[in-house]
Write a protein that holds these residues in place. Structure first.
Motif, PDB file in Angstrom:
ATOM      1  N   LEU A 141       0.841  -1.207   0.000  1.00  0.00           N
ATOM      2  CA  LEU A 141       0.000   0.000   0.000  1.00  0.00           C
ATOM      3  C   LEU A 141       0.875   1.256   0.000  1.00  0.00           C
ATOM      4  N   ALA A 142       1.959   1.223   0.781  1.00  0.00           N
ATOM      5  CA  ALA A 142       2.840   2.400   0.883  1.00  0.00           C
ATOM      6  C   ALA A 142       3.471   2.735  -0.467  1.00  0.00           C
ATOM      7  N   GLU A 143       3.715   1.707  -1.274  1.00  0.00           N
ATOM      8  CA  GLU A 143       4.308   1.922  -2.602  1.00  0.00           C
ATOM      9  C   GLU A 143       3.326   2.515  -3.608  1.00  0.00           C
ATOM     10  N   ALA A 144       2.046   2.493  -3.267  1.00  0.00           N
ATOM     11  CA  ALA A 144       1.010   2.861  -4.250  1.00  0.00           C
ATOM     12  C   ALA A 144       0.094   3.971  -3.729  1.00  0.00           C
ATOM     13  N   MET A 145       0.681   4.906  -2.995  1.00  0.00           N
ATOM     14  CA  MET A 145      -0.130   5.985  -2.417  1.00  0.00           C
ATOM     15  C   MET A 145      -0.740   6.893  -3.487  1.00  0.00           C
ATOM     16  N   ASP A 146      -0.143   6.876  -4.679  1.00  0.00           N
ATOM     17  CA  ASP A 146      -0.599   7.758  -5.755  1.00  0.00           C
ATOM     18  C   ASP A 146      -1.651   7.114  -6.650  1.00  0.00           C
ATOM     19  N   ARG A 147      -2.077   5.887  -6.294  1.00  0.00           N
ATOM     20  CA  ARG A 147      -2.986   5.136  -7.169  1.00  0.00           C
ATOM     21  C   ARG A 147      -4.136   4.545  -6.374  1.00  0.00           C
ATOM     22  N   PRO A 148      -5.275   4.307  -7.016  1.00  0.00           N
ATOM     23  CA  PRO A 148      -6.321   3.530  -6.344  1.00  0.00           C
ATOM     24  C   PRO A 148      -5.918   2.071  -6.183  1.00  0.00           C
ATOM     25  N   VAL A 149      -6.431   1.459  -5.121  1.00  0.00           N
ATOM     26  CA  VAL A 149      -6.089   0.072  -4.787  1.00  0.00           C
ATOM     27  C   VAL A 149      -7.370  -0.754  -4.647  1.00  0.00           C
ATOM     28  N   ILE A 150      -7.314  -1.989  -5.116  1.00  0.00           N
ATOM     29  CA  ILE A 150      -8.401  -2.954  -4.894  1.00  0.00           C
ATOM     30  C   ILE A 150      -7.780  -4.181  -4.243  1.00  0.00           C
ATOM     31  N   VAL A 151      -8.395  -4.646  -3.156  1.00  0.00           N
ATOM     32  CA  VAL A 151      -7.886  -5.818  -2.444  1.00  0.00           C
ATOM     33  C   VAL A 151      -8.864  -6.972  -2.653  1.00  0.00           C
ATOM     34  N   ILE A 152      -8.323  -8.155  -2.965  1.00  0.00           N
ATOM     35  CA  ILE A 152      -9.161  -9.335  -3.191  1.00  0.00           C
ATOM     36  C   ILE A 152      -8.634 -10.473  -2.318  1.00  0.00           C
ATOM     37  N   LEU A 153      -9.524 -11.088  -1.593  1.00  0.00           N
ATOM     38  CA  LEU A 153      -9.162 -12.223  -0.739  1.00  0.00           C
ATOM     39  C   LEU A 153     -10.374 -13.130  -0.601  1.00  0.00           C
ATOM     40  N   HIS A 154     -10.169 -14.330  -0.070  1.00  0.00           N
ATOM     41  CA  HIS A 154     -11.295 -15.265  -0.016  1.00  0.00           C
ATOM     42  C   HIS A 154     -12.309 -14.898   1.066  1.00  0.00           C
ATOM     43  N   HIS A 155     -11.817 -14.635   2.267  1.00  0.00           N
ATOM     44  CA  HIS A 155     -12.733 -14.446   3.403  1.00  0.00           C
ATOM     45  C   HIS A 155     -13.211 -13.005   3.521  1.00  0.00           C
ATOM     46  N   ASN A 156     -14.483 -12.841   3.798  1.00  0.00           N
ATOM     47  CA  ASN A 156     -15.005 -11.505   4.104  1.00  0.00           C
ATOM     48  C   ASN A 156     -14.571 -11.117   5.516  1.00  0.00           C
ATOM     49  N   ALA A 157     -14.128  -9.874   5.642  1.00  0.00           N
ATOM     50  CA  ALA A 157     -13.737  -9.370   6.965  1.00  0.00           C
ATOM     51  C   ALA A 157     -14.945  -8.781   7.698  1.00  0.00           C
ATOM     52  N   ASN A 158     -15.883  -8.239   6.940  1.00  0.00           N
ATOM     53  CA  ASN A 158     -17.070  -7.608   7.530  1.00  0.00           C
ATOM     54  C   ASN A 158     -18.150  -8.649   7.797  1.00  0.00           C
ATOM     55  N   ALA A 159     -18.855  -8.497   8.915  1.00  0.00           N
ATOM     56  CA  ALA A 159     -20.005  -9.357   9.206  1.00  0.00           C
ATOM     57  C   ALA A 159     -21.166  -8.948   8.302  1.00  0.00           C
ATOM     58  N   LEU A 160     -21.975  -9.946   7.881  1.00  0.00           N
ATOM     59  CA  LEU A 160     -23.085  -9.676   6.959  1.00  0.00           C
ATOM     60  C   LEU A 160     -24.447  -9.899   7.610  1.00  0.00           C
ATOM     61  N   HIS A 161     -24.473 -10.094   8.928  1.00  0.00           N
ATOM     62  CA  HIS A 161     -25.742 -10.366   9.644  1.00  0.00           C
ATOM     63  C   HIS A 161     -26.329 -11.712   9.251  1.00  0.00           C
ATOM     64  N   ILE A 162     -25.472 -12.663   8.897  1.00  0.00           N
ATOM     65  CA  ILE A 162     -25.943 -13.996   8.498  1.00  0.00           C
ATOM     66  C   ILE A 162     -25.211 -15.064   9.312  1.00  0.00           C
ATOM     67  N   GLY A 163     -25.708 -16.294   9.183  1.00  0.00           N
ATOM     68  CA  GLY A 163     -25.193 -17.385  10.016  1.00  0.00           C
ATOM     69  C   GLY A 163     -23.706 -17.625   9.863  1.00  0.00           C
ATOM     70  N   SER A 164     -23.174 -17.407   8.643  1.00  0.00           N
ATOM     71  CA  SER A 164     -21.759 -17.705   8.427  1.00  0.00           C
ATOM     72  C   SER A 164     -20.831 -16.588   8.907  1.00  0.00           C
ATOM     73  N   ASP A 165     -21.394 -15.599   9.609  1.00  0.00           N
ATOM     74  CA  ASP A 165     -20.518 -14.555  10.164  1.00  0.00           C
ATOM     75  C   ASP A 165     -19.471 -15.137  11.111  1.00  0.00           C
ATOM     76  N   ASP A 166     -19.778 -16.283  11.691  1.00  0.00           N
ATOM     77  CA  ASP A 166     -18.813 -16.861  12.641  1.00  0.00           C
ATOM     78  C   ASP A 166     -17.644 -17.575  11.953  1.00  0.00           C
ATOM     79  N   ILE A 167     -17.643 -17.592  10.610  1.00  0.00           N
ATOM     80  CA  ILE A 167     -16.465 -18.144   9.910  1.00  0.00           C
ATOM     81  C   ILE A 167     -15.848 -17.108   8.970  1.00  0.00           C
ATOM     82  N   ARG A 168     -16.124 -15.821   9.207  1.00  0.00           N
ATOM     83  CA  ARG A 168     -15.462 -14.779   8.406  1.00  0.00           C
ATOM     84  C   ARG A 168     -14.034 -14.600   8.932  1.00  0.00           C
ATOM     85  N   MET A 169     -13.344 -13.531   8.539  1.00  0.00           N
ATOM     86  CA  MET A 169     -12.058 -13.209   9.161  1.00  0.00           C
ATOM     87  C   MET A 169     -12.387 -12.647  10.543  1.00  0.00           C
ATOM     88  N   LEU A 170     -12.127 -13.447  11.564  1.00  0.00           N
ATOM     89  CA  LEU A 170     -12.669 -13.118  12.887  1.00  0.00           C
ATOM     90  C   LEU A 170     -11.864 -12.052  13.626  1.00  0.00           C
TER      91      LEU A 170
END
Ligand SMILES: [Fe+2]
Length: 274
Positions: A141-170
């Motif tokens: 991120l520090a190398e790219a302060m002058d550009r927009p960034v998109i991050v892609i990963l498997h697990h959602n970090a945010n809770a979605l108010h659903i049952g699988s919230d307990d297996i997100r990035m806790l």
């Protein structure tokens, strides 16, 4: 100069002759590839965002390799909780491991920096970024302060108010703190939940895609209500980026809301051993 790339997730491939949750996941991936050829051959690349193999089998990764070879665009990969990193690296090659030792990657394209993070951790269903990955992320991120960034990963970090919230990035605090060091994080895109969602959380934009496997029904904030597994959609995300705007569209290459009904398990017969 418009950036366009695709995100596929949750492919859950199995060895030939097997199904996953009644679904022919290889046929579904073939349909995704057909959709790319028909509609998105002009994309810059495709990201596979984890849960590539249902049970991490080598035969499933071999199948994946041969199906995605039909894609007319480059493919970048990270892993999910159903994957097996050593077996994946055996089939795809050790070059897929980043300097963190996990399947992380950075892609600089058309004025954007795209960062892939491997949130899988052996033996765990929930997501985890190791301290070394957080340091690496901060440096990217520090190398790219002058550009927009998109991050892609498997697990959602945010809770979605659903049952699988307990297996997100806790434990997302270090991840969020790292993202907050950058002034222009345009999207954080995940799979894992087999459900389409968008959210703003802690001032950052989060998206999940339904992916290639079954999707799920949900009841908001009622985690004890069982989900129904649905046959569709088979869905990929289409990300379009310009200097001022980043848009995530969804291409449902397989329709369908049929419910998957699994055959009841045969009762276990206790055999007395004399
Ligand atoms: Fe999955």
């Amino acid at each position: 100069m418009t950036l366009k790339f695709l995100v596929m997730s949750d492919l859950h491939l199995v060895p030939e002759g097997e199904l996953s949750m009644t679904l022919d996941t290889s046929a579904r991936l073939e349909a995704a590839v057909d959709a790319v050829i028909a509609r998105h051959g002009d994309a810059d690349f495709c990201v596979l965002a984890g849960d590539l193999a249902d049970l991490g089998q080598a035969a499933a990764y071999e199948r994946l390799k041969s199906i995605v070879a039909r894609l007319p665009i480059p493919v970048h990969i990270t892993l999910g909780n159903h994957d097996d990193r050593p077996i994946f690296l055996d089939v795809f090659g050790a070059d897929f491991a980043g300097e963190t030792g996990k399947v992380d990657k950075v892609i600089d394209v058309k004025g954007y920096r795209i960062i892939l993070l491997d949130s899988s951790e052996p033996g765990r269903v929930d997501g985890l970024l190791e301290p070394g990955q957080i340091d690496w992320l901060r440096a990217q991120l520090a190398e790219a302060m002058d550009r927009p960034v998109i991050v892609i990963l498997h697990h959602n970090a945010n809770a979605l108010h659903i049952g699988s919230d307990d297996i997100r990035m806790l434990e997302p605090d270090a991840f969020i703190a790292a993202l907050k060091t950058h002034p222009d994080v345009r999207q954080v895109i995940a799979g894992h939940v087999h459900l389409t969602s968008t959210a703003t959380w802690r001032g950052l934009p989060f998206t999940t895609l339904a992916g290639g496997h079954y999707s799920v029904s949900f009841n908001v904030d009622q985690p004890s209500v069982p989900v129904r597994r649905l046959t569709g959609p088979g869905q990929m995300a289409v990300v379009v980026g310009t200097e001022e705007r980043t848009t995530v569209l969804f291409d449902d290459f397989i329709d369908g809301n049929g419910e998957i009904v699994l055959a009841p398990q045969a009762p276990k017969i206790e055999v007395e051993v004399a």
